[in-house]
Design a protein around this motif. Sequence first.
Motif, mmCIF file in Angstrom:
data_model
loop_
_atom_site.group_PDB
_atom_site.id
_atom_site.type_symbol
_atom_site.label_atom_id
_atom_site.label_comp_id
_atom_site.label_asym_id
_atom_site.label_seq_id
_atom_site.Cartn_x
_atom_site.Cartn_y
_atom_site.Cartn_z
ATOM 1 N N PHE A 125 -13.707 2.693 -1.414
ATOM 2 C CA PHE A 125 -12.511 2.196 -0.746
ATOM 3 C C PHE A 125 -11.270 2.662 -1.503
ATOM 4 O O PHE A 125 -11.247 2.644 -2.739
ATOM 5 N N THR A 126 -10.273 3.077 -0.758
ATOM 6 C CA THR A 126 -8.945 3.295 -1.333
ATOM 7 C C THR A 126 -8.018 2.247 -0.739
ATOM 8 O O THR A 126 -7.962 2.075 0.480
ATOM 9 N N LEU A 127 -7.303 1.538 -1.608
ATOM 10 C CA LEU A 127 -6.409 0.463 -1.184
ATOM 11 C C LEU A 127 -4.974 0.900 -1.430
ATOM 12 O O LEU A 127 -4.645 1.393 -2.508
ATOM 13 N N ARG A 128 -4.128 0.722 -0.423
ATOM 14 C CA ARG A 128 -2.737 1.130 -0.583
ATOM 15 C C ARG A 128 -1.802 0.133 0.086
ATOM 16 O O ARG A 128 -2.224 -0.716 0.869
ATOM 17 N N ASP A 129 -0.536 0.265 -0.215
ATOM 18 C CA ASP A 129 0.502 -0.525 0.413
ATOM 19 C C ASP A 129 0.733 0.008 1.821
ATOM 20 O O ASP A 129 0.961 1.207 2.006
ATOM 21 N N ALA A 130 0.704 -0.884 2.795
ATOM 22 C CA ALA A 130 0.849 -0.456 4.186
ATOM 23 C C ALA A 130 2.228 0.137 4.464
ATOM 24 O O ALA A 130 2.376 0.958 5.365
ATOM 25 N N GLU A 131 3.250 -0.248 3.677
ATOM 26 C CA GLU A 131 4.607 0.234 3.935
ATOM 27 C C GLU A 131 4.896 1.564 3.254
ATOM 28 O O GLU A 131 5.369 2.509 3.881
ATOM 29 N N THR A 132 4.628 1.661 1.944
ATOM 30 C CA THR A 132 4.995 2.856 1.178
ATOM 31 C C THR A 132 3.859 3.864 1.053
ATOM 32 O O THR A 132 4.097 5.019 0.717
ATOM 33 N N GLY A 133 2.616 3.441 1.271
ATOM 34 C CA GLY A 133 1.472 4.322 1.082
ATOM 35 C C GLY A 133 1.017 4.437 -0.359
ATOM 36 O O GLY A 133 0.066 5.164 -0.644
ATOM 37 N N VAL A 134 1.657 3.727 -1.299
ATOM 38 C CA VAL A 134 1.272 3.792 -2.709
ATOM 39 C C VAL A 134 -0.127 3.214 -2.888
ATOM 40 O O VAL A 134 -0.435 2.120 -2.384
ATOM 41 N N VAL A 135 -1.006 3.944 -3.577
ATOM 42 C CA VAL A 135 -2.353 3.470 -3.856
ATOM 43 C C VAL A 135 -2.283 2.373 -4.914
ATOM 44 O O VAL A 135 -1.622 2.523 -5.948
ATOM 45 N N LEU A 136 -2.984 1.270 -4.675
ATOM 46 C CA LEU A 136 -2.866 0.069 -5.499
ATOM 47 C C LEU A 136 -4.027 -0.041 -6.486
ATOM 48 O O LEU A 136 -5.182 0.214 -6.115
ATOM 49 N N PRO A 137 -3.742 -0.462 -7.716
ATOM 50 C CA PRO A 137 -4.752 -0.458 -8.783
ATOM 51 C C PRO A 137 -5.458 -1.798 -8.958
ATOM 52 O O PRO A 137 -5.247 -2.502 -9.953
ATOM 53 N N ILE A 138 -6.290 -2.199 -8.017
ATOM 54 C CA ILE A 138 -7.104 -3.395 -8.244
ATOM 55 C C ILE A 138 -8.124 -3.075 -9.321
ATOM 56 O O ILE A 138 -8.854 -2.090 -9.235
ATOM 57 N N ASP A 139 -8.172 -3.897 -10.384
ATOM 58 C CA ASP A 139 -9.041 -3.582 -11.514
ATOM 59 C C ASP A 139 -10.384 -4.303 -11.454
ATOM 60 O O ASP A 139 -11.367 -3.839 -12.016
ATOM 61 N N SER A 140 -10.453 -5.440 -10.798
ATOM 62 C CA SER A 140 -11.715 -6.167 -10.700
ATOM 63 C C SER A 140 -11.575 -7.224 -9.614
ATOM 64 O O SER A 140 -10.470 -7.512 -9.142
ATOM 65 N N GLY A 141 -12.694 -7.800 -9.232
ATOM 66 C CA GLY A 141 -12.657 -8.912 -8.299
ATOM 67 C C GLY A 141 -12.866 -8.546 -6.848
ATOM 68 O O GLY A 141 -12.878 -9.428 -5.984
ATOM 69 N N VAL A 142 -13.057 -7.234 -6.518
ATOM 70 C CA VAL A 142 -13.360 -6.855 -5.143
ATOM 71 C C VAL A 142 -14.840 -7.146 -4.874
ATOM 72 O O VAL A 142 -15.716 -6.665 -5.587
#
Length: 404
Positions: A125-142
Motif C-alpha cells: 500500500f502507498t498512502l498519500r494526502d488526498a489534496e497534495t499527493g504527498v506520500v505519508l510515512p506511517i511507521d507502524s500500526g497498519v
Amino acid sequence: MDHEIDRRTFVGWTGAATGALSLAGCLGEDGDDDGNGGEQNETDEEPNETVDVAPPFPEIEDKPDAVYVPTHRESMRALEPIAAGDYRLAPMLSYPHPFWTVTGDGEDDVQHVTPEQMRGVHMMFTLRDAETGVVLPIDSGVVVRLSRDGERVGSSQSMWSMLSQEMGFHFGDNVPLEDDGTYTVEVELPPLSARTTGDLAGRFDERETVTFEFDYDQEFRKSVTDIEYFDEQRWGERGALEPPDQGEMPYSQLPEVDAFPGTLLVDPDGERPDTTADLPRSGDAAFLATVLESDHRLANGNESYLLVSPRTPYNRVPLPNTTPTATIERDGESVTDDPVPLGQTIDGEFGLHYGTSLEGVDLRAGDTVTLTIRSPPQVARHQGYDTAFLEMPPIELRVPEADA
C-alpha cells in the motif's frame, strides 16, 4: 563502506515451483529474451485448474554496502485508489517474495524474511494526502483483516513499513491464502505519528478504515509472475531501477536540492551541492541539510530551523523512522550542551524530513554541524536496498560564507 564489486556469483534460485515457470536460456542485454524475462512452459493443466507458481528468487554474493541493481523487476497489479478522510490509499498486489526487516541498529537486527508458502500475495500500500499527493510515512500500526464470502480468513496482520526501488516508501507484507476466490480486505490506518506542517498541519490525527476487494485465481497468479529478469552482469552493480511514471502509481520522491531554501550546509572541504548525487552520504544515504531563517514558516519565533532531508541516492526516496541528532561547534568548542534531536516531520512542500528550531543557537559562517544517525531507518527493504542505510557514520558539515 563503499567498495568495488569484482565478483558477482549467482548463488541459486531460492524459490521452487509446483507449476511450471522457467527462465529461457540466456538473458539478453536488456534483461530478457522474450520481452518479459522468461517464458512459461506448456502444461497439461486445464485452464480452470489451479496451478501454484513460485517464481525464481535469485540471490547475489558480494553485494555492496550500498544501493545496488536487483536481479529482476517485480510484476504487480495496481488496484483503484481508495479515499478515506484525508487519506488516499493505493493497494498493489504481487506474488509472495522475500524481503529484509530492520528492527534495531546492529547486524543481528536485520532479518531475511522468506514466504512461508507460495499460495498468497505480497500485499502493498502507498498512502498519500488526498489534496497534495504527498506520500505519508506511517511507521507502524497498519492492520489488515481478510474475509471471503463473509467469513473471516486468518488473523489480523500488521504491515511492515518498506522501501522498494519500484514503489518507493510503502507498507506491506506477505499474506497467505489457501483458496481461490474473491477476498475483501479491511485496512485500519492509525493516526500519523510524525509532526505535520504546512498544508498537512493539524491533519491525519484520526484513525480510518478502508476496504477493497480482489480476485485470487489462476489468472491473477499468471499476471503477477510475468517477471523481467535482468542480465546477470548487472546484478549487484551500484545503481537503482528507474521509478515508475508518476501517472502509473504514487511514488515517494523528495524535491531536488534547488527546491530547498535557506543556507545549505556543505562538506568542510567541498562545494555547494547542486543535485542529490552531490550530497554528502552516510551508509549510501544522501543527506541534504539547510538552515532556514527565523522568518520561515517552519521556524519557531526568533529561532532558525535546521532541516535535514535524507534520501536514497538515485531516486530521492525519503528515509523514514530514523533518529538523527545534531551537534554544533565553533572554533573547536561546542555550542550545544547536548546533541540536538531532530524530529520526524512531514511537510506539504518539502515532504518527509527531520528538523528542529535551534533554541539559543545563532549559527554563523564557519560553524561545524555534525549529524549523528543513532539508528538506521527502521523500515523493511526489498532487494537492492537490503545492504544500504545500515552502518551510518556521522556526517560533518560546515556553514558556508554568505556568498559561497
